[in-house]
Enzyme design. Structure first.
Site, PDB file in Angstrom:
ATOM      1  CG  ASP A  74      80.883 -10.880  60.047  1.00  0.00           C
ATOM      2  OD1 ASP A  74      81.695 -10.657  60.470  1.00  0.00           O
ATOM      3  OD2 ASP A  74      82.182 -11.064  58.288  1.00  0.00           O
ATOM      4  CG  ASP A  97      89.307 -10.437  58.576  1.00  0.00           C
ATOM      5  OD1 ASP A  97      88.835 -11.492  59.081  1.00  0.00           O
ATOM      6  OD2 ASP A  97      89.024  -9.187  58.387  1.00  0.00           O
TER       7      ASP A  97
HETATM    8  C1  GLA Z   1      85.380  -9.399  57.636  1.00  0.00           C
HETATM    9  C2  GLA Z   1      85.613 -11.254  57.567  1.00  0.00           C
HETATM   10  C3  GLA Z   1      85.902 -11.745  56.882  1.00  0.00           C
HETATM   11  C4  GLA Z   1      85.058 -11.712  55.620  1.00  0.00           C
HETATM   12  C5  GLA Z   1      84.929 -10.041  55.198  1.00  0.00           C
HETATM   13  C6  GLA Z   1      83.989  -9.397  54.436  1.00  0.00           C
HETATM   14  O1  GLA Z   1      85.583  -9.139  57.733  1.00  0.00           O
HETATM   15  O2  GLA Z   1      86.094 -11.115  59.236  1.00  0.00           O
HETATM   16  O3  GLA Z   1      85.922 -12.847  57.043  1.00  0.00           O
HETATM   17  O4  GLA Z   1      83.445 -12.410  55.707  1.00  0.00           O
HETATM   18  O5  GLA Z   1      84.100  -9.304  56.913  1.00  0.00           O
HETATM   19  O6  GLA Z   1      82.947  -8.104  54.205  1.00  0.00           O
END
Ligand code: GLA
Length: 742
Positions: free
Chosen positions: A483, A552
């Site tokens: 990420d 997300d």
């Molecule tokens: C980001 C990712 C999510 C999740 C969060 C965790 O927003 O896109 O899928 O992994 O971080 O903090």
């Protein structure tokens, strides 16, 4: 919309004999007819055979003018008789324009020579063809400064990668203010540009608009999470709004995980030049004599068969060349992010494994929140940088979870965000000089975090070791979600000191260095690319990643649009789509939306009713059966959610014996009527049985065409009523279309 004759879509030039004209290099460029006008068309150099860069259906042709300059003389469908490339107007689109001379439209390259001269006069020197790669060498008429234009063709997919390499042997450093990976010229009657923009949780929204006179720019200056607002993709139609299955379309993208810029310049003659490359924003390159600077590749496909064919070309190219292990099956995960956020412990996680088993999944993906000791990661305020298990949540370590997962027949993966640091972390205090932040100004946080300085080799070493050491210690870790949750703002590299100009470019190279090193040791470890959703999705990174997290936002209605946008450039096997509890749509709708790409789950399985569990387990089984077709088949987008209150698409396998159709209603109106939808890509003489599958528990198909046999001809002409019965918003259908051997 401007209208000109179809014959003017493509510029063409007289073909001349075979001998190269390089040595006879006249000094004079074509002069403007009137002061202030653009230079006149050049005369082709006598005896020069045009350079043809060809794929199965497309030709990009260059010729050298009598002035020694390189001209683009054709970009369009291949002609049956190559001699006919000569039938058009004389060449007037100089292929790669150096700034500082008479052409004042957007340059391809701007340099300041060692002696301060700010101009570049590029002339053709020679070209080489090796296998599927052509390199055209240009050199300044006076200075020892060369530009090599590289073109690598993928004939079967009609895809070309093109990039630029610069060298010089001047006495001192030369400053390159900007250099494009690609410049393409067009003469068409009605340019329309489709861009893909959005924001957090609204990625890849498509918007089309005409390109009128002047300059239009699509770009990013965000560095680490470059695509948060504007994604590095465009589709360009030459004859009005782009159509799905016909018309001239070019789809382009830059394989670069950093700041990009696509610049569209329509001049007073309605010619369009498209200049694509790294964004020159605060990124001058200082090039030492004898060193080379290479731009990232611009990847494009051109077709006369519309956006659909452009996407299919890129999908097939990506599966073979663009995405890591693109020909391999993918794992089907249960992720725990939306189900638990950071609120879990060891026992809770092990309990969730059972849910994955009941659904028939093969991977458990542990998300954010497992690390940090002194600064535990219990929310997004602390812990980034301290990549050891939180002993209170995971007293027996990741190894224990790997083993417990293994006992249940599951692989185990983890979330990492190794380029970032929270001020509340041990790393922040141990290495203040590893952080990008401005001197004499307050730290600026996004999601309470800062970016590490990947320009610094010591930081690259650290990031490499975060991943490598975990994989060495817990060798059972079978998957990584990587990420990156903030863009670069207020950036200043302590490592670069007074040479901040290379920060953005060096950062991206630092990122690639780490990934290349990891890939040498772990060549087939599946890795998901993620950046606060889809903020970092590009073919530069996907050389190292097997798939990506698009957004997300997992509300299935929104996902129809988001996944639609991504489908323009990425194959379904790479687009992660998880069934979650977000939104108010039925479990069936959420499942059907996730199944059109790479299915996964992020849901509290123990909250499903027995019927829902049975439906979901069946859906996973169905997905396993269909995933080669969905992931690697030919995508036909049938009804766009941007045009109707419904969406439909289908995948067809390469033998045209099997297809699957997904159809969704969106925010429908009372008594809205929907027409039958002609299918595509089938064999007209084939006979196909249409069977609705993935039915909700206790329901049966209400489609009168269900379980009937039709010819491919009928299905592609008369079509199917894909959305039958009383139409409610957010209703979905999946049809399995199989060959009937009768
Ligand atoms: C980001 C990712 C999510 C999740 C969060 C965790 O927003 O896109 O899928 O992994 O971080 O903090």
């Amino acid at each position: 919309m401007r209208r000109r004759t179809a014959a003017m879509f493509f510029c063409a030039v007289a073909l001349v004999g075979a001998a190269a004209a390089a040595s006879a290099r006249p000094a004079e460029r074509p002069a403007p007819a009137q002061p202030g006008e653009r230079p006149a068309a050049a005369q082709p150099a006598p005896g020069f055979a045009p350079i043809r860069i060809e794929t199965t259906h497309v030709a990009l042709v260059f010729t050298v003018g009598a002035d020694g300059s390189l001209y683009q003389s054709w970009l369009g469908p291949r002609l049956a008789d190559t001699a006919e490339y000569a039938a058009g107007p004389a060449p007037r689109h100089e292929a790669f324009i150096g700034a500082g001379l008479s052409d004042l439209a957007e340059p391809a390259i701007t340099v300041t020579h060692a002696d301060g001269n700010p101009s570049l006069d590029l002339r053709y020197v020679r070209h080489e063809v090796t296998g599927n790669e052509t390199v055209i060498y240009l050199k300044d008429s006076v200075y020892p400064f060369t530009v090599a234009l590289h073109f690598k063709t993928f004939a079967d997919q009609d895809v070309t990668e093109t990039w630029t390499e610069i060298r010089h042997s001047e006495k001192k450093v030369v400053t390159i203010e900007e250099v494009a990976s690609s410049v393409l010229h067009f003469d068409g009657p009605g340019y329309h540009l489709t861009e893909f923009h959005g924001g957090y949780a609204s990625e890849m929204q498509m918007e089309e608009s005409p390109l009128e006179n002047g300059v239009r720019i699509l770009d990013s200056k965000l560095g680490t999470r470059p695509d948060m607002y504007q994604a590095p993709f465009f589709m360009l139609s030459l004859d009005g709004p782009a159509r799905e299955e016909n018309g001239p379309v070019l789809a382009g993208t830059l394989a670069w995980t950093g700041n990009f810029r696509f610049l569209f310049d329509v001049d007073e003659r309605h010619s369009l030049r498209v200049v694509s490359g790294i964004n020159p924003y605060r990124s001058p390159v200082t090039l030492e004599p004898g060193r080379a600077f290479t731009t990232p590749p611009f990847i494009f496909t051109y077709t006369t068969n519309g956006k659909g064919q452009a996407s299919r070309n890129l999908h097939h190219w990506a599966a073979r060349y663009g995405i890591m292990d693109g020909d391999q099956p993918r794992l089907t995960p249960l992720n725990n992010w939306e189900a638990t956020h950071t609120g879990f412990d060891e026992q809770k996680l092990v309990g969730l494994f059972d849910g994955a088993v009941r659904l028939g999944l093969d991977l458990f993906l542990l998300d954010d929140g497992w690390f940090g000791d002194k600064y535990p990661r219990d929310n997004d305020k602390a812990g980034l940088g301290d990549w050891m298990e939180n002993p209170r949540k995971l007293p027996d370590g990741l190894g224990y979870l790997v083993r417990e997962a293994d006992k249940k027949g599951l692989r185990f993966g983890i979330w990492l965000e190794p380029e970032m640091v929270n001020p509340a972390s041990e790393l922040y205090h141990a290495h203040p000089d590893w952080i990008l932040r401005l001197p004499n100004r307050p730290e600026q946080y996004q999601r309470n975090q800062l970016v590490l300085d990947l320009c610094n080799p010591a930081v690259q070493e650290y990031v490499y070791h975060v991943v490598h050491d975990l994989l060495q210690r817990d060798t059972g870790i079978a998957y990584i979600k990587w990420d990156c949750n903030r863009p670069m703002t207020d950036a200043w590299s302590p490592f670069l000191g007074e040479h901040q100009g290379s920060l953005y470019i060096d950062y991206t190279h630092g990122f690639y260095n780490v990934l290349a090193r990891l890939r040498k040791e772990y060549p087939h470890l599946p890795m998901m690319l993620c950046a606060g959703g889809g903020g970092r999705t590009d073919y530069g990174a996907l050389r190292y990643f097997t798939e990506f997290w698009p957004s997300d936002n997992t509300d299935a209605l929104e996902r129809v649009f988001i996944q639609w946008g991504y489908s323009c450039f990425f194959p379904a096997f790479s687009i992660c789509a998880h069934v979650t509890s977000m939104g108010r749509e039925s479990l069936k709708f959420r499942t059907d939306v996730a199944m059109m790409d790479k299915l996964g789950y992020d849901i509290q399985v123990d909250r499903l009713t027995p019927e829902e569990l049975t439906f979901s387990a069946n859906a996973v089984r169905t997905y396993r059966r269909l995933s080669p077709l969905i992931g690697w088949g030919d995508l036909y987008r049938l009804v766009s959610p941007y045009e109707e209150h419904r969406a439909a698409l289908m995948y067809v396998d390469s033998t045209r014996t099997h297809a699957v159709v997904f159809a969704y209603t969106l925010q429908t109106r009372h008594q809205e009527f929907f027409y039958r939808v002609p299918l595509r890509g089938l064999d007209p003489s084939g006979r196909y049985r249409v069977k609705e599958i993935n039915l909700a528990p206790g329901t049966h198909s209400v489609n009168p065409d269900d379980d009937k046999v039709f010819s491919g001809d009928f299905l592609m002409k008369a079509g199917l009523q894909l959305t039958p019965g009383r139409i409610n918003p957010a209703t979905s259908w999946v049809y399995d279309i199989t060959t009937e051997n009768d």
